[in-house]
Every structure is written in C-alpha cells, then in structure tokens.
Design a protein around this motif. Structure first.
Motif, PDB file in Angstrom:
ATOM      1  N   UNK A 129       0.927  -1.224   0.074  1.00  0.00           N
ATOM      2  CA  UNK A 129       0.031  -0.041  -0.010  1.00  0.00           C
ATOM      3  C   UNK A 129       0.898   1.320  -0.064  1.00  0.00           C
ATOM      4  N   UNK A 130       1.054   2.120  -1.156  1.00  0.00           N
ATOM      5  CA  UNK A 130       1.721   3.143  -1.125  1.00  0.00           C
ATOM      6  C   UNK A 130       1.089   4.091  -2.142  1.00  0.00           C
ATOM      7  N   UNK A 131       1.103   5.377  -2.016  1.00  0.00           N
ATOM      8  CA  UNK A 131       0.618   6.622  -2.575  1.00  0.00           C
ATOM      9  C   UNK A 131       1.809   7.067  -3.498  1.00  0.00           C
ATOM     10  N   UNK A 132       1.781   6.896  -4.898  1.00  0.00           N
ATOM     11  CA  UNK A 132       2.673   7.538  -5.945  1.00  0.00           C
ATOM     12  C   UNK A 132       2.272   8.912  -6.210  1.00  0.00           C
ATOM     13  N   UNK A 133       3.014   9.833  -5.773  1.00  0.00           N
ATOM     14  CA  UNK A 133       2.876  11.481  -6.241  1.00  0.00           C
ATOM     15  C   UNK A 133       3.486  11.430  -7.884  1.00  0.00           C
ATOM     16  N   UNK A 137       8.538   5.245 -12.927  1.00  0.00           N
ATOM     17  CA  UNK A 137       9.391   5.353 -14.122  1.00  0.00           C
ATOM     18  C   UNK A 137       9.886   6.924 -14.312  1.00  0.00           C
ATOM     19  N   UNK A 138       9.081   8.101 -13.678  1.00  0.00           N
ATOM     20  CA  UNK A 138       9.525   9.246 -13.778  1.00  0.00           C
ATOM     21  C   UNK A 138      10.005  10.008 -12.623  1.00  0.00           C
ATOM     22  N   UNK A 139      10.466   9.025 -11.945  1.00  0.00           N
ATOM     23  CA  UNK A 139      11.253   9.604 -10.692  1.00  0.00           C
ATOM     24  C   UNK A 139      12.778  10.222 -10.992  1.00  0.00           C
ATOM     25  N   UNK A 150       7.254   8.043   6.596  1.00  0.00           N
ATOM     26  CA  UNK A 150       6.703   7.358   5.621  1.00  0.00           C
ATOM     27  C   UNK A 150       6.715   8.095   4.135  1.00  0.00           C
ATOM     28  N   UNK A 151       7.029   9.410   4.310  1.00  0.00           N
ATOM     29  CA  UNK A 151       7.218  10.175   3.091  1.00  0.00           C
ATOM     30  C   UNK A 151       8.626   9.602   2.155  1.00  0.00           C
ATOM     31  N   UNK A 152       8.485   9.464   0.954  1.00  0.00           N
ATOM     32  CA  UNK A 152       9.554   9.168  -0.098  1.00  0.00           C
ATOM     33  C   UNK A 152       9.899  10.442  -0.829  1.00  0.00           C
ATOM     34  N   UNK A 153      11.205  10.671  -0.637  1.00  0.00           N
ATOM     35  CA  UNK A 153      11.694  11.836  -1.369  1.00  0.00           C
ATOM     36  C   UNK A 153      12.953  11.658  -2.028  1.00  0.00           C
ATOM     37  N   UNK A 157      11.935  16.498  -3.872  1.00  0.00           N
ATOM     38  CA  UNK A 157      10.869  16.094  -4.600  1.00  0.00           C
ATOM     39  C   UNK A 157      10.155  14.900  -3.902  1.00  0.00           C
ATOM     40  N   UNK A 158       8.917  15.315  -3.278  1.00  0.00           N
ATOM     41  CA  UNK A 158       8.198  14.210  -3.021  1.00  0.00           C
ATOM     42  C   UNK A 158       7.495  13.206  -3.825  1.00  0.00           C
ATOM     43  N   UNK A 159       8.022  12.272  -3.889  1.00  0.00           N
ATOM     44  CA  UNK A 159       7.512  11.051  -4.952  1.00  0.00           C
ATOM     45  C   UNK A 159       6.585  10.008  -4.635  1.00  0.00           C
ATOM     46  N   UNK A 160       6.172  10.034  -3.218  1.00  0.00           N
ATOM     47  CA  UNK A 160       5.352   8.913  -2.697  1.00  0.00           C
ATOM     48  C   UNK A 160       5.329   8.999  -1.320  1.00  0.00           C
ATOM     49  N   UNK A 161       4.414   8.330  -0.674  1.00  0.00           N
ATOM     50  CA  UNK A 161       4.154   8.078   0.597  1.00  0.00           C
ATOM     51  C   UNK A 161       3.916   6.632   1.025  1.00  0.00           C
TER      52      UNK A 161
END
Length: 245
Positions: A129-133, A137-139, A150-153, A157-161
């Motif tokens: 379960x993950x939210x992709x901002x 493939x565009x990271x 849990x924020x993925x940066x 750039x915040x790319x997901x959570x």
C-alpha cells in the motif's frame, strides 16, 4: 470413556498443540518481521466431589484444552538492510499489503522492492500500500530517502508516501500466511498519525530462542508424564477386567 483416560487424553492433545505452536516459533526465529505466537490454556469443567456437608471446595478437573492465543507484538531487533526499501517500524504500526483479491492485509516485514512495472511489492509478490505522487518511471535521478513519517523523497521532490497502519486491534488479527494478517469481517485499520520508519533496516523475529527451547523441553516432559498416566490407567483397567472374568 473412563474419566482418567479422558483427562490424560485432553492433556496429551493440549500439550501437543502447545508443542506445535512452540516449534513453529522456533522454526521462524530468523524470519523477518515474525511475531511469536502464544498458547492459551483452559481448564475443562470440574466434577464436584460430594462430602458429608455438601460438595467439597476442590472438585475433579475434567482435563484441559489449549488453543493458539494472541500474537506477541513486542518489538524485534533491527537488522541492517541492503536496499533503500528495506524498512522497519520502530514501535507501533504495520505496513499495508494488498492481497491478490485486493483485501488489505498487514505485516511487520518491510523487505520491499519495485518490480519492472514500477509497483512496490513485498517478498511474497503482493503489492505494498503506497501513494505515488510521481510514477516510478518518472522519478528524478538520485537515491530515494524514506522519512520516518513514510514520505518518500528524492532530493526535494516528494515522489510518494508509504502509510503505516495502527495495530491497536492486533488481538483480532487473523493469520493468512507469509507473515501477513487481516482483520475480521473486512475491518480496516486506521492510518497511524506519527509512525517511525527506519530506512535501510529490517525488523527481526521477536522469538526468544532460549526461552522457547526451555518451554519445549518442559512441555515434552509433561507430555511424557501424561502418556505414562494413560498407559498406567489402561493397565489397571485390564487387570480389573481380568478379575471380573
């Protein structure tokens, strides 16, 4: 069935259940995110023993029953991971996993990796379960950094959570295999407001090997004693039958 045989039989069955649970714990001492299972013991109904002034305070037990109890959700030790999405939760919480039927399951095993389609999956191949901002493939180029919340940066750039779910209802968890649990009747856990995720770490099993081995030895001895009582009772019944003849 003779009451002595029935009592010994219930003891053997209950102790065998406890041995199965304990041996499973020991077998998973090196399993990432494994939570030790406990055994619940119950005393079966007592038969009152009549005395001159009524029933005596201590009746005769009808035996015992053992069932698998709650999971022990205490923290396991941290183990260094080898990739950016080796994650461990410090304290409360569980990661969310989507089963093949899209049901939301929960786990403490944070050994995740992206597949070729840019989907984050666990070791069993189920979707995390993950939210992709930003689509994977565009990271932007760079090392992903997973914050404690849990924020993925990547850089700024915040790319997901990756959410962490509350484990307040852990006593209701139902095991579905591969270190994954679900809540009954389609219930869903709430997201945890202030999780603590450790990147580049995995949570080890919380099984105490020495304690579990000692418990197994004691249980095996109790099982052997019950078996001897059963054998002695059977021999006595044979002698009684011989006298009757």
């Amino acid at each position: 069935m003779n009451s002595s045989l029935s009592i010994s039989r219930s003891g053997l069955k209950g102790l065998q259940t406890h041995l199965d649970i304990t041996s499973n714990n020991i077998a998973n001492v090196n399993t990432i995110g494994f939570k030790q299972k406990n055994t619940n013991f119950y005393e079966l109904l007592r038969n009152d023993v009549a005395g001159q002034n009524g029933p005596l305070p201590n009746g005769v037990s009808r035996g015992m029953k053992a069932t698998q109890g709650q999971f022990n959700m205490t923290q396991g030790s941290f183990i260094a991971g080898s990739n950016p999405f080796d994650l461990a939760i410090s304290g409360e919480g569980m990661f969310g996993i989507r089963l093949p039927d899209n049901q939301l399951a929960y786990t403490r095993d944070g050994s995740f990796a992206f597949d070729q389609n840019g989907v984050l999956r666990n070791a069993s191949g189920n979707r995390v379960e993950m939210t992709l901002n930003v689509p994977k493939n565009n990271w932007p180029k760079g090392e992903p950094y997973v914050r404690e919340d849990g924020q993925v940066r990547i850089g700024n750039v915040l790319v997901g959570e990756i959410p962490v779910f509350d484990d307040a209802n852990s006593s209701q968890l139902i095991e579905v295999g591969e270190n994954q649990w679900v809540l009954p009747q389609g219930q869903a856990a709430a997201k945890l407001a202030n999780p603590v995720i450790k990147q580049h770490f995995l949570e080890g099993s919380n099984v105490e090997l020495a304690e579990s081995m000692s418990d197994m030895i004691v249980t095996q001895r109790a099982y052997s004693m019950n078996a001897k009582v059963l054998q002695a009772t059977d021999e006595m019944m044979q002698r009684i039958n011989e006298y009757k003849q």
